[in-house]
Enzyme design. Sequence first.
Site, PDB file in Angstrom:
ATOM      1  N   MET A   1       0.854  -1.174   0.000  1.00  0.00           N
ATOM      2  CA  MET A   1       0.000   0.000   0.000  1.00  0.00           C
ATOM      3  C   MET A   1       0.902   1.241   0.000  1.00  0.00           C
ATOM      4  O   MET A   1       1.546   1.544   0.992  1.00  0.00           O
ATOM      5  CB  MET A   1      -0.899  -0.030   1.232  1.00  0.00           C
ATOM      6  CG  MET A   1      -1.770   1.195   1.359  1.00  0.00           C
ATOM      7  SD  MET A   1      -2.792   1.267   2.856  1.00  0.00           S
ATOM      8  CE  MET A   1      -3.557  -0.312   2.916  1.00  0.00           C
ATOM      9  N   PRO A   2       0.951   1.980  -1.094  1.00  0.00           N
ATOM     10  CA  PRO A   2       1.772   3.195  -1.146  1.00  0.00           C
ATOM     11  C   PRO A   2       1.168   4.345  -0.325  1.00  0.00           C
ATOM     12  O   PRO A   2      -0.046   4.528  -0.291  1.00  0.00           O
ATOM     13  CB  PRO A   2       1.774   3.568  -2.626  1.00  0.00           C
ATOM     14  CG  PRO A   2       1.415   2.319  -3.344  1.00  0.00           C
ATOM     15  CD  PRO A   2       0.486   1.590  -2.418  1.00  0.00           C
ATOM     16  N   PHE A   3       2.053   5.064   0.339  1.00  0.00           N
ATOM     17  CA  PHE A   3       1.680   6.253   1.105  1.00  0.00           C
ATOM     18  C   PHE A   3       2.462   7.439   0.557  1.00  0.00           C
ATOM     19  O   PHE A   3       3.632   7.298   0.211  1.00  0.00           O
ATOM     20  CB  PHE A   3       2.047   6.111   2.590  1.00  0.00           C
ATOM     21  CG  PHE A   3       1.281   5.054   3.303  1.00  0.00           C
ATOM     22  CD1 PHE A   3       0.132   5.373   3.999  1.00  0.00           C
ATOM     23  CD2 PHE A   3       1.719   3.738   3.311  1.00  0.00           C
ATOM     24  CE1 PHE A   3      -0.577   4.399   4.677  1.00  0.00           C
ATOM     25  CE2 PHE A   3       1.025   2.759   3.985  1.00  0.00           C
ATOM     26  CZ  PHE A   3      -0.123   3.085   4.671  1.00  0.00           C
TER      27      PHE A   3
ATOM     28  N   ARG B   1      -2.743   5.973  -0.264  1.00  0.00           N
ATOM     29  CA  ARG B   1      -3.085   6.977   0.738  1.00  0.00           C
ATOM     30  C   ARG B   1      -2.222   8.206   0.525  1.00  0.00           C
ATOM     31  O   ARG B   1      -1.004   8.097   0.394  1.00  0.00           O
ATOM     32  CB  ARG B   1      -2.840   6.441   2.158  1.00  0.00           C
ATOM     33  CG  ARG B   1      -3.538   5.112   2.461  1.00  0.00           C
ATOM     34  CD  ARG B   1      -5.052   5.285   2.452  1.00  0.00           C
ATOM     35  NE  ARG B   1      -5.727   4.064   2.849  1.00  0.00           N
ATOM     36  CZ  ARG B   1      -6.269   3.191   2.004  1.00  0.00           C
ATOM     37  NH1 ARG B   1      -6.212   3.399   0.709  1.00  0.00           N
ATOM     38  NH2 ARG B   1      -6.884   2.108   2.453  1.00  0.00           N
TER      39      ARG B   1
END
Length: 63
Positions: A1-3, A40
Site C-alpha cells: 500500500m503506497p503512502f 493513501r
Amino acid sequence: MPFAQIYMLEGRTREQKKAVIEKVTQALVDATDAKKETIRVWIHEMPKENWGIAGVSAKDLGR
C-alpha cells in the site's frame, strides 16, 4: 500500500488540494501498479509563520 505525504504552505483552496491528491494518486498508480483504492495521500499544511527561508519566516517575507 503506497503512502505519500505532501507538505505545503497554507493558503491553497480545497479544489487545489483535491487536484494534488488526485494527481499524486495517479502518479503512484502509474509508477507502482498499485490499485488506486490502496493508495493513501496526506497533505500537511504548514502555517507560514512556521516555515523559514534564509532565517526569515515565509509570513514575514509575504509568501
